[in-house]
Design a protein around this motif. Sequence first.
Motif, PDB file in Angstrom:
ATOM      1  N   THR A  22       0.830  -1.209   0.000  1.00  0.00           N
ATOM      2  CA  THR A  22       0.000   0.000   0.000  1.00  0.00           C
ATOM      3  C   THR A  22       0.860   1.252   0.000  1.00  0.00           C
ATOM      4  O   THR A  22       0.577   2.217  -0.726  1.00  0.00           O
ATOM      5  N   LYS A  23       1.921   1.248   0.796  1.00  0.00           N
ATOM      6  CA  LYS A  23       2.811   2.405   0.845  1.00  0.00           C
ATOM      7  C   LYS A  23       3.513   2.632  -0.482  1.00  0.00           C
ATOM      8  O   LYS A  23       3.855   3.760  -0.835  1.00  0.00           O
ATOM      9  N   LEU A  24       3.714   1.554  -1.244  1.00  0.00           N
ATOM     10  CA  LEU A  24       4.378   1.666  -2.538  1.00  0.00           C
ATOM     11  C   LEU A  24       3.391   1.875  -3.677  1.00  0.00           C
ATOM     12  O   LEU A  24       3.785   1.919  -4.843  1.00  0.00           O
ATOM     13  N   GLY A  25       2.091   1.951  -3.332  1.00  0.00           N
ATOM     14  CA  GLY A  25       1.075   2.197  -4.341  1.00  0.00           C
ATOM     15  C   GLY A  25       0.754   0.992  -5.195  1.00  0.00           C
ATOM     16  O   GLY A  25       0.317   1.143  -6.356  1.00  0.00           O
ATOM     17  N   ARG A  26       0.922  -0.203  -4.638  1.00  0.00           N
ATOM     18  CA  ARG A  26       0.638  -1.420  -5.385  1.00  0.00           C
ATOM     19  C   ARG A  26      -0.650  -2.059  -4.870  1.00  0.00           C
ATOM     20  O   ARG A  26      -0.961  -1.998  -3.689  1.00  0.00           O
ATOM     21  N   LYS A  27      -1.347  -2.722  -5.777  1.00  0.00           N
ATOM     22  CA  LYS A  27      -2.643  -3.299  -5.435  1.00  0.00           C
ATOM     23  C   LYS A  27      -2.529  -4.713  -4.880  1.00  0.00           C
ATOM     24  O   LYS A  27      -3.477  -5.224  -4.287  1.00  0.00           O
ATOM     25  N   SER A  28      -1.420  -5.386  -5.080  1.00  0.00           N
ATOM     26  CA  SER A  28      -1.254  -6.749  -4.576  1.00  0.00           C
ATOM     27  C   SER A  28       0.107  -6.913  -3.937  1.00  0.00           C
ATOM     28  O   SER A  28       0.992  -6.062  -4.091  1.00  0.00           O
ATOM     29  N   THR A  29       0.277  -8.038  -3.227  1.00  0.00           N
ATOM     30  CA  THR A  29       1.532  -8.309  -2.531  1.00  0.00           C
ATOM     31  C   THR A  29       2.434  -9.238  -3.323  1.00  0.00           C
ATOM     32  O   THR A  29       3.495  -9.620  -2.829  1.00  0.00           O
ATOM     33  N   SER A  30       2.029  -9.585  -4.531  1.00  0.00           N
ATOM     34  CA  SER A  30       2.806 -10.568  -5.291  1.00  0.00           C
ATOM     35  C   SER A  30       4.232 -10.095  -5.544  1.00  0.00           C
ATOM     36  O   SER A  30       5.189 -10.883  -5.426  1.00  0.00           O
ATOM     37  N   SER A  31       4.383  -8.803  -5.867  1.00  0.00           N
ATOM     38  CA  SER A  31       5.725  -8.280  -6.125  1.00  0.00           C
ATOM     39  C   SER A  31       6.572  -8.320  -4.861  1.00  0.00           C
ATOM     40  O   SER A  31       7.753  -8.695  -4.903  1.00  0.00           O
ATOM     41  N   ILE A  32       5.962  -7.940  -3.715  1.00  0.00           N
ATOM     42  CA  ILE A  32       6.697  -7.943  -2.448  1.00  0.00           C
ATOM     43  C   ILE A  32       7.196  -9.350  -2.149  1.00  0.00           C
ATOM     44  O   ILE A  32       8.357  -9.552  -1.764  1.00  0.00           O
ATOM     45  N   SER A  33       6.338 -10.333  -2.344  1.00  0.00           N
ATOM     46  CA  SER A  33       6.698 -11.719  -2.072  1.00  0.00           C
ATOM     47  C   SER A  33       7.849 -12.174  -2.955  1.00  0.00           C
ATOM     48  O   SER A  33       8.790 -12.820  -2.487  1.00  0.00           O
ATOM     49  N   GLU A  34       7.789 -11.814  -4.231  1.00  0.00           N
ATOM     50  CA  GLU A  34       8.847 -12.229  -5.146  1.00  0.00           C
ATOM     51  C   GLU A  34      10.155 -11.518  -4.861  1.00  0.00           C
ATOM     52  O   GLU A  34      11.236 -12.088  -5.020  1.00  0.00           O
ATOM     53  N   TRP A  35      10.094 -10.256  -4.437  1.00  0.00           N
ATOM     54  CA  TRP A  35      11.313  -9.546  -4.062  1.00  0.00           C
ATOM     55  C   TRP A  35      11.987 -10.228  -2.878  1.00  0.00           C
ATOM     56  O   TRP A  35      13.205 -10.397  -2.861  1.00  0.00           O
ATOM     57  N   GLU A  36      11.197 -10.583  -1.876  1.00  0.00           N
ATOM     58  CA  GLU A  36      11.762 -11.201  -0.678  1.00  0.00           C
ATOM     59  C   GLU A  36      12.286 -12.603  -0.945  1.00  0.00           C
ATOM     60  O   GLU A  36      13.164 -13.091  -0.221  1.00  0.00           O
ATOM     61  N   LYS A  37      11.764 -13.251  -1.958  1.00  0.00           N
ATOM     62  CA  LYS A  37      12.267 -14.586  -2.330  1.00  0.00           C
ATOM     63  C   LYS A  37      13.489 -14.499  -3.228  1.00  0.00           C
ATOM     64  O   LYS A  37      14.140 -15.509  -3.507  1.00  0.00           O
ATOM     65  N   GLY A  38      13.810 -13.305  -3.671  1.00  0.00           N
ATOM     66  CA  GLY A  38      14.989 -13.106  -4.493  1.00  0.00           C
ATOM     67  C   GLY A  38      14.795 -13.431  -5.951  1.00  0.00           C
ATOM     68  O   GLY A  38      15.781 -13.567  -6.696  1.00  0.00           O
ATOM     69  N   LYS A  39      13.545 -13.505  -6.402  1.00  0.00           N
ATOM     70  CA  LYS A  39      13.293 -13.853  -7.801  1.00  0.00           C
ATOM     71  C   LYS A  39      13.701 -12.721  -8.728  1.00  0.00           C
ATOM     72  O   LYS A  39      14.204 -12.953  -9.828  1.00  0.00           O
ATOM     73  N   TYR A  40      13.461 -11.468  -8.314  1.00  0.00           N
ATOM     74  CA  TYR A  40      13.931 -10.317  -9.058  1.00  0.00           C
ATOM     75  C   TYR A  40      13.882  -9.091  -8.168  1.00  0.00           C
ATOM     76  O   TYR A  40      13.318  -9.124  -7.073  1.00  0.00           O
ATOM     77  N   GLN A  41      14.474  -7.994  -8.629  1.00  0.00           N
ATOM     78  CA  GLN A  41      14.524  -6.759  -7.857  1.00  0.00           C
ATOM     79  C   GLN A  41      13.661  -5.697  -8.526  1.00  0.00           C
ATOM     80  O   GLN A  41      13.515  -5.694  -9.750  1.00  0.00           O
ATOM     81  N   PRO A  42      13.119  -4.789  -7.736  1.00  0.00           N
ATOM     82  CA  PRO A  42      12.318  -3.708  -8.312  1.00  0.00           C
ATOM     83  C   PRO A  42      13.200  -2.707  -9.048  1.00  0.00           C
ATOM     84  O   PRO A  42      14.426  -2.722  -8.930  1.00  0.00           O
ATOM     85  N   LYS A  43      12.567  -1.806  -9.780  1.00  0.00           N
ATOM     86  CA  LYS A  43      13.283  -0.769 -10.505  1.00  0.00           C
ATOM     87  C   LYS A  43      13.901   0.238  -9.531  1.00  0.00           C
ATOM     88  O   LYS A  43      13.552   0.278  -8.349  1.00  0.00           O
ATOM     89  N   ALA A  44      14.799   1.055 -10.056  1.00  0.00           N
ATOM     90  CA  ALA A  44      15.573   1.977  -9.210  1.00  0.00           C
ATOM     91  C   ALA A  44      14.675   2.921  -8.422  1.00  0.00           C
ATOM     92  O   ALA A  44      14.918   3.192  -7.236  1.00  0.00           O
ATOM     93  N   GLY A  45      13.608   3.431  -9.051  1.00  0.00           N
ATOM     94  CA  GLY A  45      12.719   4.353  -8.349  1.00  0.00           C
ATOM     95  C   GLY A  45      12.021   3.704  -7.175  1.00  0.00           C
ATOM     96  O   GLY A  45      11.858   4.314  -6.109  1.00  0.00           O
ATOM     97  N   VAL A  46      11.623   2.436  -7.338  1.00  0.00           N
ATOM     98  CA  VAL A  46      10.958   1.709  -6.254  1.00  0.00           C
ATOM     99  C   VAL A  46      11.955   1.403  -5.144  1.00  0.00           C
ATOM    100  O   VAL A  46      11.633   1.475  -3.954  1.00  0.00           O
ATOM    101  N   LEU A  47      13.188   1.063  -5.513  1.00  0.00           N
ATOM    102  CA  LEU A  47      14.221   0.818  -4.509  1.00  0.00           C
ATOM    103  C   LEU A  47      14.440   2.064  -3.641  1.00  0.00           C
ATOM    104  O   LEU A  47      14.594   1.970  -2.423  1.00  0.00           O
TER     105      LEU A  47
END
Length: 241
Positions: A22-47
């Motif tokens: 929610t703080k990052l303006g995303r509608k789902s947690t799928s990206s957060i989950s994948e980031w924490e699993k190390g599948k990929y990293q967000p873009k520079a602005g999100v970092l």
Amino acid sequence: MFSDNLKYLREKNNMNQIELATKLGRKSTSSISEWEKGKYQPKAGVLSDIAHIFNVNLDDLMNKDLRNENEVSSPKLDVLSIFNQLNLKRRRAVLKFAVKQLDEQRQENKNVITFPNKHNTTTIDVDGVLSAGVGEYLDDNSEPFSVTVPAPVPDNYDYAFKINGSSMEPYYHDGQVVFIKKVGQYRDGQTVAAIYDGCAYLKRLAVDDDGYATLVSLNPDYPNVRIDDKEGMKLLGVAFS
């Protein structure tokens, strides 16, 4: 490194994946989950946004093991950052507690009595008494006397007088010592030490358009002294302390 740091910071701040999304303006947690699993990293602005949310340096977020660093040294608390991460109910609880602490602190301060420090006072001789009232009669036989005053005292005064009365409050108080400096010319509005009709005064000098002078009391409970005979008034100097 980033994936481990992200999960560590999120859990350390008692934030679930939904709240972070929610703080990052995303509608789902799928990206957060994948980031924490190390599948990929967000873009520079999100970092950059993530670093801001958790109040950490972006380089540290990407390249340091924040878990081990915080086990060695105490974390630096950013109260505002932590407060902003709380929900409305918890923010109200924090504010209520903070207001209570502030009230208690104010009450404690009211009960503190500050005693004068003897090392911050000195004894001087004063030349007499000035009336901040209705007049202090001058006795030709009066002698200088000693008083204790706050230190340091001015080193360029010509007279020192003790004040008797309250007509010059709130600037000058009964019992206070005032220092007087001789001057070549006097101006309207100056606070002066004056002798008139056998009495010594500390008053504000007022001169009207016709050149008539009045010794003015700042405290409205006291009368002014109208100078009917300018030749009969002697000005000793101007008050500067």
